[in-house]
Design an enzyme around this catalytic site. Structure first.
Site, PDB file in Angstrom:
ATOM      1  N   THR A 338      28.583  39.729  43.206  1.00 48.38           N
ATOM      2  CA  THR A 338      27.170  39.910  42.882  1.00 48.38           C
ATOM      3  C   THR A 338      26.452  38.581  43.075  1.00 48.38           C
ATOM      4  O   THR A 338      26.978  37.527  42.701  1.00 48.38           O
ATOM      5  CB  THR A 338      26.970  40.428  41.443  1.00 48.38           C
ATOM      6  OG1 THR A 338      25.566  40.600  41.181  1.00 48.38           O
ATOM      7  CG2 THR A 338      27.548  39.477  40.406  1.00 48.38           C
ATOM      8  N   HIS A 390      41.204  39.695  30.951  1.00 51.31           N
ATOM      9  CA  HIS A 390      42.289  38.818  30.501  1.00 51.31           C
ATOM     10  C   HIS A 390      43.558  39.610  30.152  1.00 51.31           C
ATOM     11  O   HIS A 390      44.632  39.010  29.964  1.00 51.31           O
ATOM     12  CB  HIS A 390      41.826  38.020  29.275  1.00 51.31           C
ATOM     13  CG  HIS A 390      42.444  36.667  29.174  1.00 51.31           C
ATOM     14  ND1 HIS A 390      43.577  36.296  29.871  1.00 51.31           N
ATOM     15  CD2 HIS A 390      42.090  35.562  28.460  1.00 51.31           C
ATOM     16  CE1 HIS A 390      43.887  35.043  29.589  1.00 51.31           C
ATOM     17  NE2 HIS A 390      43.003  34.567  28.730  1.00 51.31           N
TER      18      HIS A 390
END
Length: 419
Positions: A338, A390
């Protein structure tokens, strides 16, 4: 002959759609290939066109905003019908026909000058009071400049008053500036607009990413000097040969693909209790459209040249702006990019395009003082941001992945030679 207009299939997993809008109404004569309506799904907008000439009839319950099943009949087209003769009379003739040839006998004609002076150029405040009290402006003597009505004139006037004879204008304007009409308060001025199907889906996916993934963002910065020099040197020849501008996205897509090869977990995601790895590289490019943010992806980006990537990005961006993005364009992405820099963003923390495990945020290129070999130089720098899940990607992998992109973009010859 009556021809049914049905909701077309727009994707394997899509069973319903929302009628975003009709561009034609019942009774309209439409030509073949004219757009009849815009369908919205949770992934894209689809135009439905007329297959033949005919007169349109929209089925009850199929108005704009209705949710319809794939394959449902929403309208019919009478292909034997012809346009109604004289359906639209010229505006001038219509106005002429509507206007009486002369005033009714016994009607009292208003003085032309008084009517013109009193009713023309009403201020918003005066016009509002006139409408609220049902006053005839031509029946009120204006005390303002050139005989115009003031707020005080219409506040004192009573409904049903007859036209008054004009008064002589004052010899001189009163001293002091006239009081300005009070501005109307906009407190409470609001409207409710239903969310489109696409906007609802965007909201659901972003919230799903936040609620499900363990999001973390790591940052780095890249010196864009060499890429800018290369682009400046070859952009004209590149445009002449390939018919597309040489931008920065192509360099980052190629850098991302090379980095994903070194860190396959970034190109994977969690599927239940498994990790789903992908041996293909479909790179999503976020596109801002009137319908909202969409992320179509460049399929098999690892097989494309720099020119091929730029052409694919151009085509996807055009389809997004024109509302012609398909579910196939949006599905199957493995990693996303993006670019908030095109809007002036200096730094941000992008949200995952779930179920993907990582997204790269690009930002504005800005000249900054940098320490180069013990000396301060002004360099064109860009901040990079990598948001990642994560649960599947460790911090070491994320940081190393971002450093790999930085090294490749700062050495574009190495990137293009794939060494």
């Amino acid at each position: 002959m009556k021809q049914e207009i049905k909701v077309p299939a727009v994707g394997e997993s899509i069973t319903e759609a929302t009628i975003g809008s009709w561009t034609k109404k019942s009774g309209d004569f439409v030509k073949r290939n004219e757009v009849l309506m815009l369908l919205e799904t949770d992934k894209a907008s689809v135009e439905v066109v007329a297959e033949n000439d005919g007169v349109l009839t929209i089925n009850p319950g199929c108005e704009a905003g209705a949710v319809v099943q794939i394959g449902a009949t929403v309208a019919t087209l009478d292909t034997d019908a012809k346009p109604a003769a004289g359906a639209a009379a010229p505006a001038a003739e219509t106005a002429k026909a509507a206007a009486p040839a002369s005033a009714p006998a016994g009607a009292a004609a208003l003085p032309a000058a008084a009517g013109k002076d009193a009713s023309a150029h009403l201020s918003p405040a005066v016009n509002r009071i006139v409408n609220e009290k049902g006053l005839d402006p031509s029946a009120i003597q204006g005390t303002g400049k050139d005989g115009r009505l003031t707020k005080g004139d219409v506040l004192e006037a009573q409904p049903g008053a007859k036209p008054a004879a004009p008064k002589a204008a004052p010899a001189s304007a009163p001293t002091g500036a006239p009081a300005l009409p009070a501005a109307a308060s906009k407190q409470g001025d609001k409207k409710l607009v239903p969310m489109t199907t696409i906007r609802k889906r965007i909201s659901e996916k972003l919230k799903e990413a936040q609620n499900t993934a363990a999001l973390l963002t790591t940052f780095n910065e890249v010196d864009m000097g060499k890429v800018m020099e290369l682009r400046s040197k070859y952009k004209d020849k590149f445009k002449e040969k390939y018919g597309v501008n040489l931008g920065f996205n192509g360099f980052f897509v190629k850098a991302v693909v090379e980095a994903l090869k070194d860190f396959p977990a970034v190109n994977a995601w969690i599927n239940g209790t498994d990790i789903e790895y992908h041996n293909y590289y479909n790179i999503g490019i976020a596109v801002s459209t009137e319908k909202g943010l969409m992320v179509p992806n460049v399929k098999d980006a690892d097989t494309l040249s720099l020119a091929g990537i730029e052409l694919a990005i151009r085509d996807l961006a055009a389809k997004g702006r024109d509302g012609k993005i398909t579910p196939n364009d949006l599905g199957g992405g493995t990693f996303s990019i993006t670019n908030g820099g095109v809007f002036g963003s200096l730094l941000s923390t992008p949200i995952l395009n779930f179920p993907q495990s990582a997204i790269l945020g690009l930002h504005k290129i800005q000249d900054r003082p940098m320490a180069i070999n013990g000396k301060v130089e002004i360099r064109p720098m860009m901040y990079l941001a990598l948001t990642y899940d994560h649960r599947i990607i460790d911090g070491k992998e994320a940081v190393s992945f971002l450093v790999k992109i930085k090294e490749l973009v700062e050495d574009p010859e190495r990137l293009l030679l794939e060494v």
